[in-house]
Design a protein around this motif. Sequence first.
Motif, PDB file in Angstrom:
ATOM      1  N   MET A 205      -0.077   2.230  -3.261  1.00 44.88           N
ATOM      2  CA  MET A 205       0.666   1.036  -2.863  1.00 44.88           C
ATOM      3  C   MET A 205      -0.187   0.124  -1.995  1.00 44.88           C
ATOM      4  O   MET A 205      -0.136  -1.102  -2.108  1.00 44.88           O
ATOM      5  CB  MET A 205       1.947   1.441  -2.128  1.00 44.88           C
ATOM      6  CG  MET A 205       2.985   2.084  -3.032  1.00 44.88           C
ATOM      7  SD  MET A 205       4.313   2.918  -2.121  1.00 44.88           S
ATOM      8  CE  MET A 205       5.083   1.516  -1.309  1.00 44.88           C
ATOM      9  N   LEU A 206      -0.989   0.701  -1.113  1.00 40.74           N
ATOM     10  CA  LEU A 206      -1.866  -0.108  -0.271  1.00 40.74           C
ATOM     11  C   LEU A 206      -2.949  -0.791  -1.099  1.00 40.74           C
ATOM     12  O   LEU A 206      -3.308  -1.943  -0.841  1.00 40.74           O
ATOM     13  CB  LEU A 206      -2.510   0.769   0.814  1.00 40.74           C
ATOM     14  CG  LEU A 206      -1.603   1.226   1.944  1.00 40.74           C
ATOM     15  CD1 LEU A 206      -2.333   2.204   2.861  1.00 40.74           C
ATOM     16  CD2 LEU A 206      -1.093   0.028   2.762  1.00 40.74           C
ATOM     17  N   ALA A 207      -3.480  -0.086  -2.086  1.00 44.21           N
ATOM     18  CA  ALA A 207      -4.521  -0.674  -2.935  1.00 44.21           C
ATOM     19  C   ALA A 207      -3.934  -1.713  -3.889  1.00 44.21           C
ATOM     20  O   ALA A 207      -4.530  -2.767  -4.118  1.00 44.21           O
ATOM     21  CB  ALA A 207      -5.229   0.425  -3.729  1.00 44.21           C
ATOM     22  N   GLY A 208      -2.765  -1.410  -4.436  1.00 41.98           N
ATOM     23  CA  GLY A 208      -2.092  -2.358  -5.307  1.00 41.98           C
ATOM     24  C   GLY A 208      -2.810  -2.628  -6.615  1.00 41.98           C
ATOM     25  O   GLY A 208      -2.645  -3.686  -7.214  1.00 41.98           O
ATOM     26  N   ARG A 209      -3.605  -1.679  -7.093  1.00 46.19           N
ATOM     27  CA  ARG A 209      -4.367  -1.868  -8.332  1.00 46.19           C
ATOM     28  C   ARG A 209      -3.930  -0.835  -9.360  1.00 46.19           C
ATOM     29  O   ARG A 209      -3.716   0.336  -9.041  1.00 46.19           O
ATOM     30  CB  ARG A 209      -5.869  -1.731  -8.059  1.00 46.19           C
ATOM     31  CG  ARG A 209      -6.404  -2.799  -7.119  1.00 46.19           C
ATOM     32  CD  ARG A 209      -7.861  -2.548  -6.790  1.00 46.19           C
ATOM     33  NE  ARG A 209      -8.377  -3.544  -5.864  1.00 46.19           N
ATOM     34  CZ  ARG A 209      -9.582  -3.494  -5.298  1.00 46.19           C
ATOM     35  NH1 ARG A 209     -10.385  -2.462  -5.565  1.00 46.19           N
ATOM     36  NH2 ARG A 209      -9.976  -4.441  -4.483  1.00 46.19           N
ATOM     37  N   ARG A 210      -3.861  -1.285 -10.601  1.00 45.16           N
ATOM     38  CA  ARG A 210      -3.377  -0.393 -11.660  1.00 45.16           C
ATOM     39  C   ARG A 210      -4.259   0.837 -11.790  1.00 45.16           C
ATOM     40  O   ARG A 210      -3.761   1.952 -11.986  1.00 45.16           O
ATOM     41  CB  ARG A 210      -3.330  -1.145 -12.982  1.00 45.16           C
ATOM     42  CG  ARG A 210      -2.773  -0.340 -14.142  1.00 45.16           C
ATOM     43  CD  ARG A 210      -2.651  -1.171 -15.391  1.00 45.16           C
ATOM     44  NE  ARG A 210      -1.752  -2.297 -15.183  1.00 45.16           N
ATOM     45  CZ  ARG A 210      -1.519  -3.229 -16.102  1.00 45.16           C
ATOM     46  NH1 ARG A 210      -2.127  -3.157 -17.284  1.00 45.16           N
ATOM     47  NH2 ARG A 210      -0.679  -4.221 -15.847  1.00 45.16           N
TER      48      ARG A 210
ATOM     49  N   ARG B 266      -4.604  -6.976   0.942  1.00 44.08           N
ATOM     50  CA  ARG B 266      -5.218  -7.001  -0.369  1.00 44.08           C
ATOM     51  C   ARG B 266      -4.446  -6.094  -1.305  1.00 44.08           C
ATOM     52  O   ARG B 266      -4.149  -4.954  -0.984  1.00 44.08           O
ATOM     53  CB  ARG B 266      -6.670  -6.521  -0.261  1.00 44.08           C
ATOM     54  CG  ARG B 266      -7.439  -6.653  -1.559  1.00 44.08           C
ATOM     55  CD  ARG B 266      -8.884  -6.273  -1.350  1.00 44.08           C
ATOM     56  NE  ARG B 266      -8.980  -4.910  -0.849  1.00 44.08           N
ATOM     57  CZ  ARG B 266     -10.014  -4.450  -0.155  1.00 44.08           C
ATOM     58  NH1 ARG B 266     -11.006  -5.255   0.158  1.00 44.08           N
ATOM     59  NH2 ARG B 266     -10.049  -3.193   0.239  1.00 44.08           N
ATOM     60  N   GLY B 267      -4.127  -6.625  -2.487  1.00 43.40           N
ATOM     61  CA  GLY B 267      -3.357  -5.855  -3.441  1.00 43.40           C
ATOM     62  C   GLY B 267      -1.866  -6.095  -3.311  1.00 43.40           C
ATOM     63  O   GLY B 267      -1.118  -5.736  -4.173  1.00 43.40           O
ATOM     64  N   VAL B 268      -1.442  -6.724  -2.215  1.00 47.78           N
ATOM     65  CA  VAL B 268      -0.026  -7.044  -2.055  1.00 47.78           C
ATOM     66  C   VAL B 268       0.185  -8.537  -2.185  1.00 47.78           C
ATOM     67  O   VAL B 268       0.971  -9.012  -2.971  1.00 47.78           O
ATOM     68  CB  VAL B 268       0.504  -6.541  -0.692  1.00 47.78           C
ATOM     69  CG1 VAL B 268       1.966  -6.889  -0.546  1.00 47.78           C
ATOM     70  CG2 VAL B 268       0.285  -5.049  -0.587  1.00 47.78           C
ATOM     71  N   ASP B 269      -0.553  -9.323  -1.391  1.00 49.33           N
ATOM     72  CA  ASP B 269      -0.435 -10.770  -1.542  1.00 49.33           C
ATOM     73  C   ASP B 269      -1.800 -11.454  -1.447  1.00 49.33           C
ATOM     74  O   ASP B 269      -1.883 -12.643  -1.177  1.00 49.33           O
ATOM     75  CB  ASP B 269       0.522 -11.347  -0.485  1.00 49.33           C
ATOM     76  CG  ASP B 269      -0.012 -11.163   0.930  1.00 49.33           C
ATOM     77  OD1 ASP B 269       0.657 -11.636   1.849  1.00 49.33           O
ATOM     78  OD2 ASP B 269      -1.092 -10.557   1.107  1.00 49.33           O
TER      79      ASP B 269
ATOM     80  N   VAL C 192      -5.943   2.377  -9.569  1.00 46.67           N
ATOM     81  CA  VAL C 192      -5.681   3.302  -8.471  1.00 46.67           C
ATOM     82  C   VAL C 192      -4.366   4.030  -8.704  1.00 46.67           C
ATOM     83  O   VAL C 192      -4.263   5.244  -8.473  1.00 46.67           O
ATOM     84  CB  VAL C 192      -5.666   2.556  -7.122  1.00 46.67           C
ATOM     85  CG1 VAL C 192      -5.347   3.518  -5.982  1.00 46.67           C
ATOM     86  CG2 VAL C 192      -7.014   1.887  -6.869  1.00 46.67           C
ATOM     87  N   TYR C 193      -3.352   3.316  -9.178  1.00 47.16           N
ATOM     88  CA  TYR C 193      -2.081   3.967  -9.497  1.00 47.16           C
ATOM     89  C   TYR C 193      -2.281   5.066 -10.540  1.00 47.16           C
ATOM     90  O   TYR C 193      -1.727   6.167 -10.422  1.00 47.16           O
ATOM     91  CB  TYR C 193      -1.075   2.943 -10.014  1.00 47.16           C
ATOM     92  CG  TYR C 193      -0.294   2.236  -8.929  1.00 47.16           C
ATOM     93  CD1 TYR C 193       0.771   2.870  -8.289  1.00 47.16           C
ATOM     94  CD2 TYR C 193      -0.608   0.940  -8.541  1.00 47.16           C
ATOM     95  CE1 TYR C 193       1.502   2.234  -7.309  1.00 47.16           C
ATOM     96  CE2 TYR C 193       0.110   0.284  -7.554  1.00 47.16           C
ATOM     97  CZ  TYR C 193       1.166   0.931  -6.939  1.00 47.16           C
ATOM     98  OH  TYR C 193       1.879   0.302  -5.952  1.00 47.16           O
ATOM     99  N   VAL C 194      -3.085   4.781 -11.563  1.00 45.76           N
ATOM    100  CA  VAL C 194      -3.327   5.777 -12.610  1.00 45.76           C
ATOM    101  C   VAL C 194      -4.054   6.991 -12.036  1.00 45.76           C
ATOM    102  O   VAL C 194      -3.675   8.147 -12.277  1.00 45.76           O
ATOM    103  CB  VAL C 194      -4.143   5.159 -13.763  1.00 45.76           C
ATOM    104  CG1 VAL C 194      -4.568   6.241 -14.760  1.00 45.76           C
ATOM    105  CG2 VAL C 194      -3.326   4.086 -14.475  1.00 45.76           C
ATOM    106  N   GLY C 195      -5.111   6.740 -11.257  1.00 44.82           N
ATOM    107  CA  GLY C 195      -5.872   7.839 -10.671  1.00 44.82           C
ATOM    108  C   GLY C 195      -5.032   8.687  -9.733  1.00 44.82           C
ATOM    109  O   GLY C 195      -5.081   9.925  -9.791  1.00 44.82           O
ATOM    110  N   MET C 196      -4.261   8.037  -8.879  1.00 51.06           N
ATOM    111  CA  MET C 196      -3.410   8.781  -7.954  1.00 51.06           C
ATOM    112  C   MET C 196      -2.319   9.530  -8.697  1.00 51.06           C
ATOM    113  O   MET C 196      -1.945  10.653  -8.322  1.00 51.06           O
ATOM    114  CB  MET C 196      -2.804   7.830  -6.917  1.00 51.06           C
ATOM    115  CG  MET C 196      -3.819   7.157  -6.012  1.00 51.06           C
ATOM    116  SD  MET C 196      -4.831   8.351  -5.100  1.00 51.06           S
ATOM    117  CE  MET C 196      -5.953   7.252  -4.242  1.00 51.06           C
TER     118      MET C 196
END
Length: 216
Positions: A142-147, A197-200, A149-153
Amino acid sequence: MAKGAGALVLALFCVLGIALVQRQGWLDGLNAGLMGMAGRARDSGAGTAVTWIMQLASAVGGTAARFALLVACVIALWGIARRRALWLLWVTVGGTLLNLSLKQVFAAPRPDLLPHLDLVRSYGFPSGHAAGNMIFFGALAMLAGRRSVYVGMGLAIALIGISRVWLGVHWPSDVLAGWIEGLGWLALCGIWLPAGRGVDGRMDAGAPGDEPAPFR
């Protein structure tokens, strides 16, 4: 706030439902079947290598290692994004306390279908590994806000959860309940996700007037 609280309440109701169904024995067939498959795979030719991977994943997702990673992330963020560091800290610590409380409420024993390949002393439901890593790695995503990163996590969360079944210390339903608990907690905590970064598109450095962004 109402949406986040509602998501957490819904998640806790789902956890309660799984606990009641599990206690009535209605999940015995599914749980035993999936864990039996893991047991047979453990005894296969590739079982030793896979077990080593699962033990490593479980160790990385354990409380000690997870909090070591948390401290490292907080230190790394502190100088450039203090609010984000503090958010990550209280989300992870608060989620851990929530899981410990739920374990005491349900007081569910560990499965004994397979020999345990990990040392465990706490109750089994909901899985602390599943909930804790859903919360920690989910918060990082959520902090990174990148797809990517979501996939890796997401892959890390899945592997750690599966490892607990493979090692014989959790029923699959324990893991599922932990994941649901973690998602509910993240939905609530996302309300206070600091902008950055990654949020706004801005990097939160704790500047005056920097307001939290709502969870999406």
